[in-house]
Write a protein that holds these residues in place. Structure first.
Motif, PDB file in Angstrom:
ATOM      1  N   THR A 197       0.835  -1.202   0.000  1.00  0.00           N
ATOM      2  CA  THR A 197       0.000   0.000   0.000  1.00  0.00           C
ATOM      3  C   THR A 197       0.868   1.250   0.000  1.00  0.00           C
ATOM      4  N   LEU A 198       1.972   1.221   0.735  1.00  0.00           N
ATOM      5  CA  LEU A 198       2.896   2.361   0.729  1.00  0.00           C
ATOM      6  C   LEU A 198       3.389   2.630  -0.683  1.00  0.00           C
ATOM      7  N   GLY A 199       3.736   1.560  -1.404  1.00  0.00           N
ATOM      8  CA  GLY A 199       4.167   1.725  -2.789  1.00  0.00           C
ATOM      9  C   GLY A 199       3.094   2.361  -3.648  1.00  0.00           C
ATOM     10  N   ASP A 200       1.843   1.984  -3.411  1.00  0.00           N
ATOM     11  CA  ASP A 200       0.730   2.570  -4.164  1.00  0.00           C
ATOM     12  C   ASP A 200       0.560   4.052  -3.833  1.00  0.00           C
ATOM     13  N   LEU A 201       0.751   4.396  -2.565  1.00  0.00           N
ATOM     14  CA  LEU A 201       0.570   5.785  -2.140  1.00  0.00           C
ATOM     15  C   LEU A 201       1.595   6.720  -2.784  1.00  0.00           C
ATOM     16  N   VAL A 202       2.827   6.252  -2.896  1.00  0.00           N
ATOM     17  CA  VAL A 202       3.887   7.140  -3.388  1.00  0.00           C
ATOM     18  C   VAL A 202       4.083   7.051  -4.901  1.00  0.00           C
ATOM     19  N   ALA A 203       3.481   6.047  -5.542  1.00  0.00           N
ATOM     20  CA  ALA A 203       3.682   5.859  -6.986  1.00  0.00           C
ATOM     21  C   ALA A 203       3.339   7.099  -7.819  1.00  0.00           C
ATOM     22  N   PRO A 204       2.239   7.831  -7.530  1.00  0.00           N
ATOM     23  CA  PRO A 204       1.901   8.986  -8.374  1.00  0.00           C
ATOM     24  C   PRO A 204       2.754  10.224  -8.095  1.00  0.00           C
ATOM     25  N   LEU A 205       3.574  10.219  -7.070  1.00  0.00           N
ATOM     26  CA  LEU A 205       4.285  11.425  -6.651  1.00  0.00           C
ATOM     27  C   LEU A 205       5.482  11.712  -7.550  1.00  0.00           C
ATOM     28  N   GLN A 206       5.647  12.990  -7.883  1.00  0.00           N
ATOM     29  CA  GLN A 206       6.719  13.425  -8.771  1.00  0.00           C
ATOM     30  C   GLN A 206       7.940  13.879  -7.965  1.00  0.00           C
ATOM     31  N   GLU A 207       9.125  13.520  -8.435  1.00  0.00           N
ATOM     32  CA  GLU A 207      10.339  13.870  -7.703  1.00  0.00           C
ATOM     33  C   GLU A 207      10.706  15.341  -7.845  1.00  0.00           C
ATOM     34  N   ASP A 208      10.197  16.045  -8.873  1.00  0.00           N
ATOM     35  CA  ASP A 208      10.550  17.445  -9.057  1.00  0.00           C
ATOM     36  C   ASP A 208       9.543  18.398  -8.422  1.00  0.00           C
ATOM     37  N   SER A 209       8.555  17.842  -7.706  1.00  0.00           N
ATOM     38  CA  SER A 209       7.572  18.660  -6.991  1.00  0.00           C
ATOM     39  C   SER A 209       7.953  18.704  -5.513  1.00  0.00           C
ATOM     40  N   VAL A 210       8.057  19.908  -4.969  1.00  0.00           N
ATOM     41  CA  VAL A 210       8.452  20.041  -3.564  1.00  0.00           C
ATOM     42  C   VAL A 210       7.427  19.390  -2.649  1.00  0.00           C
ATOM     43  N   MET A 211       6.140  19.628  -2.921  1.00  0.00           N
ATOM     44  CA  MET A 211       5.116  19.027  -2.077  1.00  0.00           C
ATOM     45  C   MET A 211       5.126  17.512  -2.196  1.00  0.00           C
ATOM     46  N   ASP A 212       5.251  17.002  -3.417  1.00  0.00           N
ATOM     47  CA  ASP A 212       5.287  15.555  -3.597  1.00  0.00           C
ATOM     48  C   ASP A 212       6.510  14.956  -2.918  1.00  0.00           C
ATOM     49  N   ALA A 213       7.650  15.649  -3.020  1.00  0.00           N
ATOM     50  CA  ALA A 213       8.873  15.156  -2.385  1.00  0.00           C
ATOM     51  C   ALA A 213       8.726  15.144  -0.866  1.00  0.00           C
ATOM     52  N   ARG A 214       8.089  16.164  -0.329  1.00  0.00           N
ATOM     53  CA  ARG A 214       7.849  16.199   1.121  1.00  0.00           C
ATOM     54  C   ARG A 214       6.949  15.050   1.548  1.00  0.00           C
ATOM     55  N   ASP A 215       5.858  14.868   0.815  1.00  0.00           N
ATOM     56  CA  ASP A 215       4.902  13.830   1.200  1.00  0.00           C
ATOM     57  C   ASP A 215       5.516  12.438   1.056  1.00  0.00           C
ATOM     58  N   ARG A 216       6.340  12.231   0.018  1.00  0.00           N
ATOM     59  CA  ARG A 216       6.990  10.934  -0.150  1.00  0.00           C
ATOM     60  C   ARG A 216       7.933  10.663   1.021  1.00  0.00           C
ATOM     61  N   ALA A 217       8.760  11.648   1.356  1.00  0.00           N
ATOM     62  CA  ALA A 217       9.702  11.468   2.467  1.00  0.00           C
ATOM     63  C   ALA A 217       8.961  11.235   3.774  1.00  0.00           C
ATOM     64  N   LEU A 218       7.887  11.962   3.977  1.00  0.00           N
ATOM     65  CA  LEU A 218       7.101  11.811   5.201  1.00  0.00           C
ATOM     66  C   LEU A 218       6.530  10.398   5.299  1.00  0.00           C
ATOM     67  N   LEU A 219       5.949   9.919   4.210  1.00  0.00           N
ATOM     68  CA  LEU A 219       5.324   8.598   4.208  1.00  0.00           C
ATOM     69  C   LEU A 219       6.364   7.483   4.359  1.00  0.00           C
ATOM     70  N   VAL A 220       7.447   7.578   3.608  1.00  0.00           N
ATOM     71  CA  VAL A 220       8.436   6.499   3.595  1.00  0.00           C
ATOM     72  C   VAL A 220       9.253   6.484   4.889  1.00  0.00           C
ATOM     73  N   VAL A 221       9.705   7.652   5.340  1.00  0.00           N
ATOM     74  CA  VAL A 221      10.471   7.715   6.588  1.00  0.00           C
ATOM     75  C   VAL A 221       9.583   7.329   7.764  1.00  0.00           C
ATOM     76  N   GLY A 222       8.338   7.802   7.757  1.00  0.00           N
ATOM     77  CA  GLY A 222       7.415   7.448   8.833  1.00  0.00           C
ATOM     78  C   GLY A 222       7.167   5.959   8.898  1.00  0.00           C
ATOM     79  N   PHE A 223       7.038   5.327   7.740  1.00  0.00           N
ATOM     80  CA  PHE A 223       6.822   3.879   7.689  1.00  0.00           C
ATOM     81  C   PHE A 223       8.080   3.131   8.105  1.00  0.00           C
TER      82      PHE A 223
END
Length: 344
Positions: A149-175
């Motif tokens: 599910t974590l993989g599904d959550l972060v799959a749509p996130l773009q690496e060049d978007s600051v908000m997407d990068a923040r949310d990815r780091a938050l989700l992955v580091v938190g997990f």
């Protein structure tokens, strides 16, 4: 309605002798809230600022009720506290009542008065309320975010978007760190250091920096991931690089639409909203997940993959294997298939 699963008895705190503070000048709700809220920092050791703010409001609520009943709130006695519990048993949750009792106990300890919360009447009333309401109340459990599910959550996130990068780091580091949302909120850039194996994160005690913590510390190691999208190291480095972060809060608020970064630290509630928003984006019901879903998902996933309890506990900070039980519910450990071990 009272919720089940809490402690059998209301909180008892050690009496302070000699007293640390003078009683409030008046015992009306406004005065007692102002008194507790204005205590010097030296009197507040061991509890975070938001805890004291909550205690102040809780004590004011108790004082307001006492005012309507013609009773004294500070100092007060066991029968008054027991009557307060009885009057609010159907109106407040058990966790709220426990905090109200803690506020009453703290206030009396500060002025050197015996705690009324330790009275027999209070314990008897508490037990009666649990028996009366506890069995009928359903505890709401959020779903665990498992590895897939974590993989599904972060799959749509773009690496060049600051908000997407923040949310990815938050989700992955938190997990990967099995972090509480409050621990994520309290994290500073300086708490994360690179190692040959990945990242070493110094985790602050529960709710430390957000208001209700114990101020403890533990360290967790986050490895390089096999998949780029869910790699804790790459996610962290991408986020801090794009945001230009070198110090201060690790996860920060953003303006509406994610156009610019604010210096303000994200709250635990804001972190929970990120989880819900990203879940909704992939078609999940956001009501079924929360900030805690990351932590519970790590434990459940680790159990599923046969990770020893002591290794899970070292990462999550749990103190006993029994405490993992609730997190691991439904996490069935797959049986090893012998066909995978014969060299096919």
């Amino acid at each position: 309605m009272i919720t089940p699963g809490e402690g059998q008895h209301p909180p008892d705190l050690v009496d302070l002798d000699p007293p640390l503070a003078d009683p409030p000048p008046a015992t009306d709700p406004v005065s007692v809230e102002a008194w507790l809220g204005a205590l010097p920092a030296a009197h507040r050791s061991g509890r975070a600022p938001a805890t004291w703010r909550a205690y102040a409001k809780d004590l004011a609520h108790f004082a307001g009720w006492c005012e309507t009943q013609g009773r004294d709130p500070l100092p007060t006695d066991g029968p008054t506290v027991a009557a307060y519990l009885e009057a609010h048993g159907e109106l407040l949750t058990l966790s709220t009542l426990r905090r109200r009792l803690a506020a009453i106990s703290v206030a009396h300890s500060l002025i050197g008065i015996t705690r009324p919360t330790a009275a027999d009447e209070v314990h008897a009333t508490w037990k009666r309320l649990r028996r009366r309401y506890g069995p009928t109340q359903q505890v709401r459990r959020v779903e665990a975010v498992l590895t897939r599910t974590l993989g599904d959550l972060v799959a749509p996130l773009q690496e060049d978007s600051v908000m997407d990068a923040r949310d990815r780091a938050l989700l992955v580091v938190g997990f990967a760190g099995a972090l509480r949302r409050s621990e994520l909120a309290a994290l500073d850039v300086e708490d994360v250091a690179g190692t040959p194996e990945g990242l070493r994160v110094t985790v602050r005690g529960r709710d430390d920096g957000q208001g209700t913590g114990d101020g403890g510390r533990r360290q967790v190691d986050l490895p390089w991931g096999e998949h780029r999208a869910t790699c804790p190291v790459r996610s962290w480095e991408t986020w801090t690089s794009l945001a230009g972060l070198t110090t201060g809060p690790a996860f920060r608020s953003m303006t509406k639409g994610g156009k610019s970064l604010k210096p303000r630290r994200m709250t635990g509630e804001a972190i929970a909203e990120v989880v819900k928003r990203r879940a909704a984006a992939i078609g999940m019901d956001p009501a079924t997940v929360a900030g805690h879903s990351l932590r519970s998902g790590f434990v459940a996933s680790a159990v599923r993959y046969g990770v020893p309890d002591r290794s899970i506990m070292r990462q999550s900070g749990h103190r006993s294997p029994a405490s993992l039980t609730a997190y691991a519910q439904g996490a069935v450990v797959p049986q090893e298939n012998p066909a995978s071990r014969v060299g096919l």
